[in-house]
Design a protein around this motif. Structure first.
Motif, PDB file in Angstrom:
ATOM      1  N   SER A   8       8.130   3.825   4.975  1.00 21.35           N
ATOM      2  CA  SER A   8       9.454   4.447   4.872  1.00 21.35           C
ATOM      3  C   SER A   8       9.818   5.027   6.225  1.00 21.35           C
ATOM      4  O   SER A   8       9.114   5.896   6.740  1.00 21.35           O
ATOM      5  CB  SER A   8       9.451   5.558   3.820  1.00 21.35           C
ATOM      6  OG  SER A   8       9.111   5.051   2.564  1.00 21.35           O
ATOM      7  N   LEU A  16       6.535   7.206   7.097  1.00 18.85           N
ATOM      8  CA  LEU A  16       5.704   7.435   5.912  1.00 18.85           C
ATOM      9  C   LEU A  16       5.064   6.124   5.489  1.00 18.85           C
ATOM     10  O   LEU A  16       5.752   5.112   5.353  1.00 18.85           O
ATOM     11  CB  LEU A  16       6.545   8.002   4.775  1.00 18.85           C
ATOM     12  CG  LEU A  16       7.249   9.324   5.069  1.00 18.85           C
ATOM     13  CD1 LEU A  16       8.121   9.737   3.891  1.00 18.85           C
ATOM     14  CD2 LEU A  16       6.238  10.405   5.400  1.00 18.85           C
ATOM     15  N   ARG A  24      -5.663   9.379   2.131  1.00 18.69           N
ATOM     16  CA  ARG A  24      -4.618  10.008   1.317  1.00 18.69           C
ATOM     17  C   ARG A  24      -3.692   8.947   0.728  1.00 18.69           C
ATOM     18  O   ARG A  24      -3.576   7.846   1.256  1.00 18.69           O
ATOM     19  CB  ARG A  24      -3.810  10.971   2.165  1.00 18.69           C
ATOM     20  CG  ARG A  24      -4.682  12.132   2.685  1.00 18.69           C
ATOM     21  CD  ARG A  24      -3.867  13.107   3.422  1.00 18.69           C
ATOM     22  NE  ARG A  24      -2.853  13.647   2.505  1.00 18.69           N
ATOM     23  CZ  ARG A  24      -2.274  14.802   2.648  1.00 18.69           C
ATOM     24  NH1 ARG A  24      -2.577  15.567   3.669  1.00 18.69           N
ATOM     25  NH2 ARG A  24      -1.376  15.222   1.796  1.00 18.69           N
ATOM     26  N   PHE A  25      -2.986   9.293  -0.347  1.00 18.85           N
ATOM     27  CA  PHE A  25      -2.091   8.327  -1.004  1.00 18.85           C
ATOM     28  C   PHE A  25      -0.845   8.045  -0.179  1.00 18.85           C
ATOM     29  O   PHE A  25      -0.207   7.011  -0.336  1.00 18.85           O
ATOM     30  CB  PHE A  25      -1.711   8.791  -2.411  1.00 18.85           C
ATOM     31  CG  PHE A  25      -0.804   9.992  -2.438  1.00 18.85           C
ATOM     32  CD1 PHE A  25       0.567   9.825  -2.516  1.00 18.85           C
ATOM     33  CD2 PHE A  25      -1.323  11.272  -2.390  1.00 18.85           C
ATOM     34  CE1 PHE A  25       1.417  10.922  -2.543  1.00 18.85           C
ATOM     35  CE2 PHE A  25      -0.488  12.378  -2.420  1.00 18.85           C
ATOM     36  CZ  PHE A  25       0.874  12.200  -2.501  1.00 18.85           C
ATOM     37  N   ARG A  26      -0.474   8.965   0.727  1.00 18.92           N
ATOM     38  CA  ARG A  26       0.656   8.759   1.635  1.00 18.92           C
ATOM     39  C   ARG A  26       0.388   9.570   2.894  1.00 18.92           C
ATOM     40  O   ARG A  26      -0.059  10.707   2.810  1.00 18.92           O
ATOM     41  CB  ARG A  26       1.967   9.222   1.010  1.00 18.92           C
ATOM     42  CG  ARG A  26       3.156   8.960   1.930  1.00 18.92           C
ATOM     43  CD  ARG A  26       4.479   9.312   1.314  1.00 18.92           C
ATOM     44  NE  ARG A  26       4.732   8.471   0.164  1.00 18.92           N
ATOM     45  CZ  ARG A  26       5.253   8.907  -0.982  1.00 18.92           C
ATOM     46  NH1 ARG A  26       5.587  10.159  -1.122  1.00 18.92           N
ATOM     47  NH2 ARG A  26       5.448   8.096  -1.984  1.00 18.92           N
ATOM     48  N   GLU A  50       2.240   4.359   2.710  1.00 19.23           N
ATOM     49  CA  GLU A  50       1.380   4.502   1.545  1.00 19.23           C
ATOM     50  C   GLU A  50      -0.039   4.172   1.965  1.00 19.23           C
ATOM     51  O   GLU A  50      -0.292   3.160   2.605  1.00 19.23           O
ATOM     52  CB  GLU A  50       1.851   3.581   0.412  1.00 19.23           C
ATOM     53  CG  GLU A  50       3.150   4.044  -0.204  1.00 19.23           C
ATOM     54  CD  GLU A  50       3.564   3.222  -1.406  1.00 19.23           C
ATOM     55  OE1 GLU A  50       2.796   2.349  -1.837  1.00 19.23           O
ATOM     56  OE2 GLU A  50       4.660   3.472  -1.909  1.00 19.23           O
ATOM     57  N   ARG A  75       1.653  -2.873   1.918  1.00 14.61           N
ATOM     58  CA  ARG A  75       1.831  -1.443   2.178  1.00 14.61           C
ATOM     59  C   ARG A  75       3.320  -1.152   2.254  1.00 14.61           C
ATOM     60  O   ARG A  75       4.093  -1.929   2.779  1.00 14.61           O
ATOM     61  CB  ARG A  75       1.197  -1.040   3.512  1.00 14.61           C
ATOM     62  CG  ARG A  75      -0.267  -1.232   3.564  1.00 14.61           C
ATOM     63  CD  ARG A  75      -0.950  -0.052   2.924  1.00 14.61           C
ATOM     64  NE  ARG A  75      -2.386  -0.242   3.015  1.00 14.61           N
ATOM     65  CZ  ARG A  75      -3.206  -0.036   2.013  1.00 14.61           C
ATOM     66  NH1 ARG A  75      -2.755   0.382   0.869  1.00 14.61           N
ATOM     67  NH2 ARG A  75      -4.481  -0.230   2.159  1.00 14.61           N
ATOM     68  N   ARG A  76       3.703  -0.009   1.726  1.00 13.79           N
ATOM     69  CA  ARG A  76       5.105   0.402   1.803  1.00 13.79           C
ATOM     70  C   ARG A  76       5.258   1.385   2.944  1.00 13.79           C
ATOM     71  O   ARG A  76       4.535   2.365   3.043  1.00 13.79           O
ATOM     72  CB  ARG A  76       5.556   1.059   0.507  1.00 13.79           C
ATOM     73  CG  ARG A  76       7.016   1.500   0.550  1.00 13.79           C
ATOM     74  CD  ARG A  76       7.479   2.034  -0.776  1.00 13.79           C
ATOM     75  NE  ARG A  76       7.340   1.031  -1.811  1.00 13.79           N
ATOM     76  CZ  ARG A  76       8.305   0.185  -2.192  1.00 13.79           C
ATOM     77  NH1 ARG A  76       9.474   0.246  -1.604  1.00 13.79           N
ATOM     78  NH2 ARG A  76       8.107  -0.676  -3.148  1.00 13.79           N
TER      79      ARG A  76
END
Length: 65
Positions: free
Chosen positions: A13, A21, A40-42, A23, A10-11
């Motif tokens: 931020s 944030l 959700r995508f992010r 992903e 997982r990314r």
């Protein structure tokens, strides 16, 4: 959520004075042990605890930033 070696990492931020944030999709375990999820995508996770939709960010941090 499955967590096998073939899953992509997982990314995350990190934003100064803003949300974390991630992903998605994600599952979040809260302090009381309940779990909330989002497909959700992010997603934006609240780090200031001002959000009325905690753990999701509703941009309440902008009021006092």
């Amino acid at each position: 959520m499955p967590n096998s070696p073939s899953d992509a990492p997982r990314r995350l931020s990190i934003q100064r004075k803003g949300p974390l944030l991630v992903e998605g999709p994600v599952e979040v375990e809260l302090e009381d042990g309940t779990t909330v999820s989002s497909d959700r995508f992010r997603v934006a996770l609240c780090t200031c605890r001002r959000s009325r939709r905690y753990p999701w960010c509703d941009t309440s941090h902008r009021d006092r930033a």
